[in-house]
Motif scaffolding. Sequence first.
Motif, PDB file in Angstrom:
ATOM      1  N   LYS A 293     107.141  68.814  67.761  1.00 17.03           N
ATOM      2  CA  LYS A 293     106.870  69.963  68.476  1.00 17.03           C
ATOM      3  C   LYS A 293     107.512  71.045  67.867  1.00 17.03           C
ATOM      4  O   LYS A 293     106.537  71.967  67.891  1.00 17.03           O
ATOM      5  CB  LYS A 293     107.479  69.674  69.899  1.00 17.03           C
TER       6      LYS A 293
ATOM      7  N   ILE B 279     104.580  69.345  76.219  1.00 19.12           N
ATOM      8  CA  ILE B 279     103.308  68.931  75.624  1.00 19.12           C
ATOM      9  C   ILE B 279     102.250  69.244  76.620  1.00 19.12           C
ATOM     10  O   ILE B 279     102.190  68.872  77.648  1.00 19.12           O
ATOM     11  CB  ILE B 279     103.305  67.263  75.491  1.00 19.12           C
ATOM     12  N   ARG B 280     101.124  69.916  76.001  1.00 16.57           N
ATOM     13  CA  ARG B 280     100.031  70.323  76.832  1.00 16.57           C
ATOM     14  C   ARG B 280      99.192  69.024  77.308  1.00 16.57           C
ATOM     15  O   ARG B 280      98.925  68.492  76.541  1.00 16.57           O
ATOM     16  CB  ARG B 280      99.143  71.288  76.283  1.00 16.57           C
TER      17      ARG B 280
ATOM     18  N   ASP C 229      96.144  68.820  77.930  1.00 16.43           N
ATOM     19  CA  ASP C 229      94.848  68.697  77.205  1.00 16.43           C
ATOM     20  C   ASP C 229      94.832  67.566  76.118  1.00 16.43           C
ATOM     21  O   ASP C 229      93.939  67.296  75.588  1.00 16.43           O
ATOM     22  CB  ASP C 229      94.231  70.038  77.024  1.00 16.43           C
ATOM     23  N   VAL C 230      96.059  67.505  75.515  1.00 20.03           N
ATOM     24  CA  VAL C 230      96.269  66.665  74.424  1.00 20.03           C
ATOM     25  C   VAL C 230      95.908  65.271  74.766  1.00 20.03           C
ATOM     26  O   VAL C 230      95.214  64.411  73.926  1.00 20.03           O
ATOM     27  CB  VAL C 230      97.655  66.736  73.801  1.00 20.03           C
TER      28      VAL C 230
ATOM     29  N   ASN D  94      92.198  64.510  75.306  1.00 19.83           N
ATOM     30  CA  ASN D  94      91.448  64.313  74.085  1.00 19.83           C
ATOM     31  C   ASN D  94      91.007  62.705  73.707  1.00 19.83           C
ATOM     32  O   ASN D  94      92.165  61.953  73.525  1.00 19.83           O
ATOM     33  CB  ASN D  94      91.900  64.739  72.979  1.00 19.83           C
TER      34      ASN D  94
ATOM     35  N   PHE E 153      91.951  61.193  70.320  1.00 24.00           N
ATOM     36  CA  PHE E 153      93.639  61.136  70.198  1.00 24.00           C
ATOM     37  C   PHE E 153      94.080  60.054  71.083  1.00 24.00           C
ATOM     38  O   PHE E 153      94.844  59.318  70.532  1.00 24.00           O
ATOM     39  CB  PHE E 153      94.259  62.411  70.685  1.00 24.00           C
TER      40      PHE E 153
ATOM     41  N   LEU F 284      92.798  67.073  66.664  1.00 26.91           N
ATOM     42  CA  LEU F 284      93.703  67.927  67.340  1.00 26.91           C
ATOM     43  C   LEU F 284      93.123  69.216  66.612  1.00 26.91           C
ATOM     44  O   LEU F 284      93.163  69.406  65.389  1.00 26.91           O
ATOM     45  CB  LEU F 284      95.060  67.624  67.161  1.00 26.91           C
TER      46      LEU F 284
ATOM     47  N   GLU G 180      98.224  72.211  67.215  1.00 26.46           N
ATOM     48  CA  GLU G 180      98.696  71.026  68.181  1.00 26.46           C
ATOM     49  C   GLU G 180      98.963  69.925  67.212  1.00 26.46           C
ATOM     50  O   GLU G 180      99.314  68.874  67.853  1.00 26.46           O
ATOM     51  CB  GLU G 180      97.926  70.817  69.300  1.00 26.46           C
TER      52      GLU G 180
ATOM     53  N   GLY H  99     101.189  66.596  67.944  1.00 26.96           N
ATOM     54  CA  GLY H  99     100.489  65.174  67.992  1.00 26.96           C
ATOM     55  C   GLY H  99     100.940  64.147  67.302  1.00 26.96           C
ATOM     56  O   GLY H  99     100.894  63.032  67.496  1.00 26.96           O
TER      57      GLY H  99
END
Length: 460
Positions: free
Chosen positions: A78, A253-254, A256-257, A260, A263, A381, A385, A389
């Motif tokens: 991060k 951590i967003r 939207d990660v 995905n 991911f 990603l 990010e 990730g």
Amino acid sequence: MAVLAEQVRVEKALNQAEKKKLIFLICSVLLFSVMNGTMFMIAIPDIALSFSLSPSQVSWVVTGYIVIYAIGALMYGKLADIYPLKRLLTVGLSFFAFGSIFGFFAPNFEGVILARIIQAAGASSIVALVFIVPIRYFPEERGKVLGIVSSTMAFASGVGPVIGGFVAGALNWQYLFLISAFVLLTIPFFWKWMPDEQKNEGKVDILGAAFIALAVAALILFITLFNWWFLLGSILFFGLFTRRIMTHDNPFIRPDVFRNSSFRTTIFSGFLAIMTMFGMMFMLPLMLSEVNGLNTLYIGLTIFPAALTAAFAGNVAGSLSDRWGGKRVVYVAFMLMISGFLLLSTFSGSPAWVIGIVVLTSYIAFPFLQTGTASLISASLPKNEIGVGMGIYNLFNFMAGAFGGAIIGKMLDYDSEILLNPLSQAQGPAIIYSNVFIGLIGLTLVNGCFFYFSLRKKTE
């Protein structure tokens, strides 16, 4: 856009000689980081004898290290999205070296545990950031460099027990700490050879980081100690973390990660595959000890050729990743895993030299798996990010290792007289090992089908 422009500028600023120096440097410190974990596993009996400890007490030398190492990999990942890698590595290497020196002079067991925790707080920066270096600085040769990094990890995993057994036997287990202290010498070279970067905008959600750290720590402690209170604590903190990322303006951590799909699929499939691989690596020394009667040094020497072969295979995996894409390289890894597990199941109970040959296929799968999955993560990603990730990727890898060891350990507690592999000639205690390898084949087949059907409509 600013982040992308900065990375393009850095890439163009590096000439070929500087790239080679940087690759050599990151692989050198990665070698020390991975070896540090495997060397101390060999020294556990000696540490217990030195301080008159029970198995449950001395296990904290490994457990404490794994907990901090896993959490640190996520945290540094991060931070890499915000702070320059050079600065983060300097902090991490300093902690690693200080913990190593402190451990060498530790007067009691409590001091040893504290030293291992400090070591892990620093060593985790290495494994977190060296996977980001190829993605950030070598976009056109990403797969090749990731293959070299994965090869280094495989080689270090194999050579660690050999060096650990030799040093602990010839000198003393405390000298294992001193070996890792040499990473301090690499810091000036990182400042000289690593590109300068600007700090990006953003800040770390401290409360969210605390929630996920406590959740992961409790989960790993549950896996290793099997105390249900740790599981309840993990569920509680994961719940608090989920609520935090859904409601906070700038979460750790967003969300939207995780939305995905590429991911998610790669993380989950990679978790199952790494769990299977670490299960095999956990089981192999036990089999060589129980079935073949080898001591620690000869176990290490039996496995070492496979680790060395895996180191050379990483270059091939990296080149194929650049040419074919990460997805196909993962398929190759699955095929190698299935072939390797079948060979190990068939030849369980054979002489040690035979095991040393047939295990080559399984070990070769490791760099293919790591190179392929890391390439897929980086491709799925956005640039800003990738750090977090890869942090999540490394975190799941460490948890997979803990799960693999715990599950295999429980399975080996049961005896069996039924041989599942008709090709195997295993007898007595070798039967359960042969059967577990068959189970690993089944899990790999299921995982491969999941990976294929989940990503068949996706493009890399």
